[in-house]
Design a protein around this motif. Structure first.
Motif, PDB file in Angstrom:
ATOM      1  N   ASN A 297      30.133  78.715  46.796  1.00 45.23           N
ATOM      2  CA  ASN A 297      30.360  78.288  48.182  1.00 45.23           C
ATOM      3  C   ASN A 297      31.179  79.332  48.960  1.00 45.23           C
ATOM      4  O   ASN A 297      31.796  80.212  48.367  1.00 45.23           O
ATOM      5  CB  ASN A 297      31.088  76.940  48.180  1.00 45.23           C
ATOM      6  CG  ASN A 297      31.133  76.317  49.561  1.00 45.23           C
ATOM      7  OD1 ASN A 297      30.243  76.548  50.387  1.00 45.23           O
ATOM      8  ND2 ASN A 297      32.154  75.534  49.841  1.00 45.23           N
ATOM      9  N   LYS A 298      31.136  79.193  50.279  1.00 50.22           N
ATOM     10  CA  LYS A 298      31.863  80.070  51.208  1.00 50.22           C
ATOM     11  C   LYS A 298      31.363  81.518  51.110  1.00 50.22           C
ATOM     12  O   LYS A 298      32.138  82.469  51.282  1.00 50.22           O
ATOM     13  CB  LYS A 298      33.381  79.995  50.963  1.00 50.22           C
ATOM     14  CG  LYS A 298      33.940  78.577  50.983  1.00 50.22           C
ATOM     15  CD  LYS A 298      35.425  78.533  50.735  1.00 50.22           C
ATOM     16  CE  LYS A 298      35.943  77.093  50.635  1.00 50.22           C
ATOM     17  NZ  LYS A 298      37.378  76.998  50.377  1.00 50.22           N
ATOM     18  N   ASP A 300      29.541  82.977  53.157  1.00 46.84           N
ATOM     19  CA  ASP A 300      29.636  83.585  54.492  1.00 46.84           C
ATOM     20  C   ASP A 300      30.994  84.238  54.715  1.00 46.84           C
ATOM     21  O   ASP A 300      31.132  85.121  55.567  1.00 46.84           O
ATOM     22  CB  ASP A 300      29.373  82.526  55.569  1.00 46.84           C
ATOM     23  CG  ASP A 300      30.336  81.337  55.462  1.00 46.84           C
ATOM     24  OD1 ASP A 300      30.605  80.897  54.319  1.00 46.84           O
ATOM     25  OD2 ASP A 300      30.807  80.843  56.504  1.00 46.84           O
ATOM     26  N   SER A 333      26.854  78.108  52.034  1.00 49.94           N
ATOM     27  CA  SER A 333      28.009  77.840  52.891  1.00 49.94           C
ATOM     28  C   SER A 333      27.910  76.368  53.272  1.00 49.94           C
ATOM     29  O   SER A 333      27.095  75.999  54.125  1.00 49.94           O
ATOM     30  CB  SER A 333      28.001  78.723  54.143  1.00 49.94           C
ATOM     31  OG  SER A 333      28.988  78.269  55.053  1.00 49.94           O
TER      32      SER A 333
END
Length: 440
Positions: A297-298, A300, A333
């Motif tokens: 995740n994250k 971006d 994301s």
């Protein structure tokens, strides 16, 4: 949901009087002469906004076997089959008769919710003076007077509780057969954000404070062809980092959700990378034989100055989780909803792989030549190990048994070798595999 309540009892115990009381009007004929009611009579009742149906039945006569009595009994049995709850009515003034005992015996076999209703109770003293009705063996009972309505309010309250319990149970049974996908990981990696993105609304509280989610929360999800239960869980810290009892029990609930999950979504913070706690959680899922998908995740927010591509990142993770390395890794994301549309299709693919069953002849045709070419080695002299036969066990998760002349000497490294070959030739993506050796 329209629930049905039937009133059962021997003749002249007040069934029609209670029926009229529950439906709120004189629909059934009430008379001192027994046997007035013969057919089933239906009525509608409502209490605290909950509607249900009531069936009045003829007097249950066990001893009489003439044609009319047999037809009345058939009508009663039909009412019992239709019912969700049975009110077994007895007469306080007359006490227990042999017919009551025989009816009680018949009702106990029908596997319905039964309330014993002691009717014609005029005063409280008579309740304490007559305890014979407990001998009928029913756990739930009410003392009432159908003719003046005393005690019927408490009876109706319990009926509503029973209906609500049955409704809750039916919902649980409906969801019982849906796949359960648990979202797990360290604190503050975006588990609740992912749930909110799936639902397109702020269903769960999301903050930058780690530990905001304290309990495991089930969410029903249905979109397109996907129908499942998504489970949000508290973050799992190292034991040394757990500060209070609430956090300890939160972690314990997460471990419990892993046990009851079909597939676990292990979320990782892209910027923090694959840490020791991530591998600990991964091995816990593997130990419980659950399907798993890794969500980075994250992505971006990932610092691109690290010159690490998705392929490089993926290689690092797979190296650390080997030999169970054919696990789907998805870069997302959760906040921006990037990549999350890939999660459920792959989750269903993992779910399918957990149920994958190989035919024994195909398994042996592929595996035995490989094992013959690369036999196990041993430190024992004059011990040449061979594997003669293999098969998949009839279990809910992939388990294989290999028959050998010296299974006790086969090393753990050779088990990993076999697992790698099974994964290479067959589709068990995201599913742990268990391998056992037995004496041939």
């Amino acid at each position: 949901m329209n629930y049905i309540v039937s009133i059962i009892g021997r003749p002249n115990v007040g069934k029609s009087t209670l029926f009229n009381r529950l439906v709120g009007r004189r629909k059934a004929i009430v008379h001192m002469t027994s046997g007035v009611t013969r057919d089933r009579i239906y009525g509608n009742s409502e209490w605290n906004g909950v509607k249900f149906s009531v069936i009045d039945t003829g007097g249950f006569s066990v001893s009489n076997h003439n044609a009319l009595e047999k037809e009345i009994q058939n009508q009663i049995f039909m009412a019992i089959r239709e019912s969700d709850v049975i009110l077994f009515l007895v007469d306080m003034k007359i006490g227990i008769l042999d017919e009551d005992r025989e009816i009680a015996q018949i009702l106990r076999k029908c596997q319905k919710t039964i309330l014993l209703i002691v009717n014609k109770v005029d005063n409280v003293k008579s309740i304490h003076s007559n305890t014979d009705f407990f001998r009928l063996g029913f756990e739930k009972y009410h003392y009432i007077s159908a003719i003046n309505g005393s005690g019927t309010g408490e009876l109706l309250d319990e009926l509503i509780e029973i209906f609500e319990h049955k409704l809750l149970k039916k919902k649980e049974e409906k969801y019982e057969f849906l796949p359960r996908f648990s979202i797990i990981g360290r604190p503050n990696v975006g588990k609740s954000t992912l749930i909110n993105s799936f639902l397109n609304k702020n269903h769960h509280i999301v903050t930058n404070i780690s530990g905001t989610t304290r309990d495991s929360l089930d969410v029903f999800y249905k979109k397109w062809e996907y129908e499942c239960i998504l489970v949000d869980t508290p973050g799992v810290r190292k034991k040394s980092k757990i500060k209070d009892n609430i956090e300890f029990y939160s972690v314990m609930r997460t471990l419990k959700t892993i046990k009851y999950a079909d597939v676990c979504f292990l979320m990782v913070d892209a910027n923090r990378g694959w840490e020791k706690q991530d591998i600990n959680i991964f091995r816990l899922v593997e130990k419980n034989n659950k399907g798993i998908i890794i969500l980075v995740n994250k992505w971006d927010l990932f610092d691109k100055r690290n010159f690490c591509t998705q392929k490089d990142y993926e290689f690092i993770i797979r190296k650390k989780i080997s030999p169970f390395d054919n696990v789907p890794i998805i870069f997302i994301s959760a906040k921006n909803q990037d990549g999350i549309h890939n999660i459920l299709p792959i989750a269903y693919q993992v779910l399918k792989s957990r149920k994958n069953r190989l035919k024994t002849n195909i398994l042996n045709k592929i595996m035995l030549p490989i094992l013959k070419k690369n036999p196990p080695t041993t430190n024992k002299k004059n011990k040449y190990i061979t594997i003669k036969y293999c098969t998949q066990l009839p279990s809910c998760t992939p388990k294989f048994i290999f028959f050998s002349n010296y299974p006790q000497y086969i090393k753990e490294s050779y088990k990993r070798f076999i697992e790698n070959k099974i994964r290479f030739h067959f589709d068990f993506i995201g599913s742990p595999i268990q391998i056992f050796f037995r004496k041939k």
